[in-house]
Design an enzyme around this catalytic site. Structure first.
Site, mmCIF file in Angstrom:
data_model
loop_
_atom_site.group_PDB
_atom_site.id
_atom_site.type_symbol
_atom_site.label_atom_id
_atom_site.label_comp_id
_atom_site.label_asym_id
_atom_site.label_seq_id
_atom_site.Cartn_x
_atom_site.Cartn_y
_atom_site.Cartn_z
ATOM 1 N N PRO A 23 -2.568 2.266 -1.790
ATOM 2 C CA PRO A 23 -1.259 2.935 -1.942
ATOM 3 C C PRO A 23 -0.234 2.261 -1.044
ATOM 4 C CG PRO A 23 -2.694 4.219 -0.514
ATOM 5 C CD PRO A 23 -3.510 3.050 -0.977
ATOM 6 N N ASP B 182 0.041 -0.831 3.575
ATOM 7 C CA ASP B 182 -0.999 0.093 3.122
ATOM 8 C C ASP B 182 -0.707 1.446 3.761
ATOM 9 O OD1 ASP B 182 -3.274 1.600 2.627
ATOM 10 O OD2 ASP B 182 -4.674 -0.045 3.008
ATOM 11 N N HIS B 183 -0.269 2.402 2.946
ATOM 12 C CA HIS B 183 0.186 3.691 3.467
ATOM 13 C C HIS B 183 -0.939 4.510 4.101
ATOM 14 C CE1 HIS B 183 2.973 6.797 4.162
ATOM 15 N NE2 HIS B 183 3.686 6.693 3.055
ATOM 16 N N ARG B 184 -2.184 4.143 3.858
ATOM 17 C CA ARG B 184 -3.294 4.844 4.496
ATOM 18 C C ARG B 184 -3.399 4.499 5.966
ATOM 19 N NH1 ARG B 184 -7.988 2.639 0.681
ATOM 20 N NH2 ARG B 184 -6.857 0.748 1.320
#
Length: 456
Positions: free
Chosen positions: A250, A425-427
């Protein structure tokens, strides 16, 4: 089999430079190995006697034993390779019937309704002429060991010479697929040996390859307006990993614009006056700036793995570079970039890029990156977004330096600007951290003297 890149899963021995029983020394080139990204030389890690475990042309998984080096003077022992396997001392037709049968042979006899006990008695004088005139029914059980030996065309040989033509196994396979006549080529390898590059350069018609492919191959769709091109192993790996990245990560992007007038000026001064700085590029400035910013924001120098954050202690920056002919995208790595000065980064980045493009990367040249930079500014690209290369959490896409009117102290003046886009990477980290990281990279580039200050 060593792992020479983050995407490498297996390697193939293209050619053994030594043979079993040879005495080798540390640093000797033992073999030429093909990975998903390049062909590299495998060197001996110790002195001793070589024993080959995996034949050339046979792929091996990462970490699998491919050879053994015993102590100096130690006998390598019998070679377990397929080429030594076939026993030729006793033909199948002369097998002694009274010797114990192997389980498969006994099973075959029972399947034909012949009692096991009766088989020992079957070797009577009355049946002796029949055995001499025709092979017994169980004789085919002796055939597989001899059949296991690959034919010369597949087996090659230690020197790669067949039919009077010296060529590597990989070159022979490519020639067969591309329909290239090896006898018409002039080899560029050692002692005139034909290598992969010679076949690729020759090209030529593909009728032989077309005949070898199944009817369902893509050629059905080929026509006067379509050319079907098979990807290399490296290109196929890149396609798979990029598809995985886009479907599983994401991501979001953050873009900033930096004034780089002072950086451009400082770069020219370094090239004119500092020994070793003649080839310093703007990418080197970016590597240095990002390395220092990553030290300040360790969240960016991290990965997401098994539901946990992995913060890397080393700052290793990968450089996406334009591929050479016949190769896919390459990402050579500058290791420990945060503890190297601008000149060191410039020299090392050139070295790893040159080795990668030549197809001879060093052991760590293509692995271990914790952050990547993709600079397309030299191609006139103003701005773009790059795809994250897992397991990294971010990649910086850099556009061209442009002369534009800018507002400075209330006045419009000419200025040099460069746009940069960070894919995240939004994680692993979030918008605020991405914005702060980009602000720090921008600050360092707009005040380039800070890039020359040694960091503790």
């Amino acid at each position: 089999m060593p792992k020479l890149s983050d995407t490498m899963e297996e390697g193939t021995i293209v050619e053994w430079k030594k043979k079993s029983g040879d005495h080798v020394k540390t640093g000797d080139v033992l073999a030429e190995v093909e990975s998903d990204k390049a062909t590299f030389d495998l060197e001996a890690e110790a002195d001793g006697t070589l024993q080959i475990l995996v034949e050339q042309g046979v792929p091996a998984k990462i970490g699998a034993p491919i050879a053994k080096i015993g102590e100096a003077g130690e006998d390598a022992g019998p070679e377990p390779a397929p080429k030594q396997a076939p026993p030729k001392k006793q033909p199948a037709a002369e097998a002694k019937p009274k010797e114990p049968e192997t389980p498969p042979t006994m099973a075959a006899g029972r399947a034909q309704g012949e009692p096991a006990a009766g088989r020992a008695q079957g070797a009577s004088e009355e049946r002796e002429p029949a055995q001499k005139s025709a092979p017994p029914r169980e004789a085919p059980a002796e055939a597989p060991p001899a059949a296991a030996q690959p034919p010369p065309s597949e087996r090659g040989g230690q020197d790669g010479q067949q039919d009077g033509i010296k060529a590597s196994p990989l070159a022979r396979r490519l020639a067969a697929e591309m329909g290239v006549d090896l006898s018409s080529l002039q080899g560029s390898g050692p002692e005139g040996r034909i290598v992969k590059e010679d076949v690729m350069a020759a090209g030529g018609p593909r009728p032989k390859s077309d005949r070898r492919r199944p009817a369902a191959a893509p050629e059905r769709q080929a026509g006067p307006d379509v050319e079907v091109v098979e990807p290399t192993r490296m290109q196929a790996t890149i396609a798979r990993r990029m598809a995985e990245s886009k479907s599983t990560v994401p991501e979001f992007q953050v873009t900033v614009e930096a004034r780089v007038d002072l950086a451009v000026s400082l770069r020219q001064q370094l090239k004119d006056s500092v020994p070793g700085a003649e080839k310093v590029t703007m990418t080197d400035f970016l590597v240095r700036a990002c390395a220092l910013a990553l030290r300040k924001f360790p969240e960016v120098n991290s990965s997401w793995a098994d539901g946990r954050f992995q913060r890397k202690r080393s700052i290793n920056i990968g450089l996406a570079v334009a591929p050479s002919q016949g190769m896919g995208l390459l990402v050579p790595v500058v290791h420990d970039a945060d503890i190297k000065d601008l000149i060191q980064i410039s020299i090392e980045s050139r070295q790893v890029i040159e080795r990668a493009r030549s197809g001879r990367p060093g052991e760590r040249d293509l692995s271990g990156a914790t952050f990547s930079i993709s600079n397309l500014g030299m191609f006139g690209v103003d701005e773009f977004t790059a795809i994250i290369n897992p397991p990294e959490a971010a990649i910086l896409a850099v556009g061209a330096i442009k002369d534009v009117p800018v507002v400075q102290d209330g006045r419009i003046v000419p200025g040099k600007v460069m746009r940069m886009t960070l894919s995240v990477d939004h994680r692993v980290f979030y918008g605020a951290t991405a914005a702060q990281f980009m602000a720090e990279v921008k600050r360092l580039l707009e005040n380039p003297v800070t890039l020359l200050v040694p960091q503790s």
